[in-house]
Design an enzyme around this catalytic site. Sequence first.
Site: not given
Ligand code: PAF
Length: 306
Positions: A30-31, A33, A37, A61, A185, A187
């Site tokens: 979801m960027g 990064l 990631h 989600q 994270s 977040r």
């Molecule tokens: O882990 C994440 O970043 C998200 O839940 C994913 C797997 C890209 C799905 O949107």
Amino acid sequence: MITASGVAEVRSACDEARRAGRRVGFVPTMGFLHPGHRSLMRAARVGNDVVVASIFVNPLQFGPTEDLERYPRDLAGDSAAAEAEGVDLLFLPAVDEMYPEPPLTTVHVAGLSEVLCGASRPGHFDGVATVVAKLLSIVGPCTAYFGRKDAQQLAVVRRMVSDLHLPADVVGCPLVRERDGVAMSSRNAYLSEEDRRAAPVLFGALRAAAAAVTGGERSGGALRRLIAREVAREPRVALEYVATCRPDDLEPLDHLEGDVLVAVAARVGSARLIDNITLCIRDADVVADLGVVTDRPESEVLCAER
Ligand code: PAF
């Protein structure tokens, strides 16, 4: 690196790569990064001829009161990071491209989606499973890389791929930590300075749990109480849950033997943080996978062994 925003374009580029006999590795994100990631992209780079990554903040989600609008975004920084990690194709779909109509078809992985984080985030894992199924169908047969920090997400995705016979191999990569142990994270960007100083208590509690098991503790209840006590030392951190369960089906474990996921979620200021460790317990032998620290080589898994 090519960037693409269209489903058809990505599908045909991946089809063409496979027709030429090339292996496709896929990293959905979801960027915003971070090194976690980037470690997935590196793993994909090592194991494949073509690396595809996606950045899509998936509305499906997020709950109605969650952070969809303020979820951190940095397209320029993310593109530079993806390119530096050797990503060949960066898929940046708009919401309309992924969901031209409100979906009538969604994926629900029963049981696994309702426990742990699913208990306080109803519908979250349906959103994850649905978008991952869509992304895997767009990219096509591939090896897909997910972080073990989202241990429940990994379990949900693995089970979905298996139940639906999706043509993808799912690889779980090590959880990546900051030097003080805080799990990386996107977040973490929500943490104030004081909250960021408080956040390491979660890893401290998990490390104390690993030490207790290494020292012979085999009661899930005692371990969960130990973690709750450790976290309670930091008043800024409110524990949401602590679980000891099997990593694949998330079945709760009261007697600790075999592979054990020890997972926590907590509110720290306006952020909701999750963290976990995995213990491999065979009689008196314990191997603890605590994750890797960001500025050390990826292969260096911190281990406690007895
Ligand atoms: O882990 C994440 O970043 C998200 O839940 C994913 C797997 C890209 C799905 O949107």
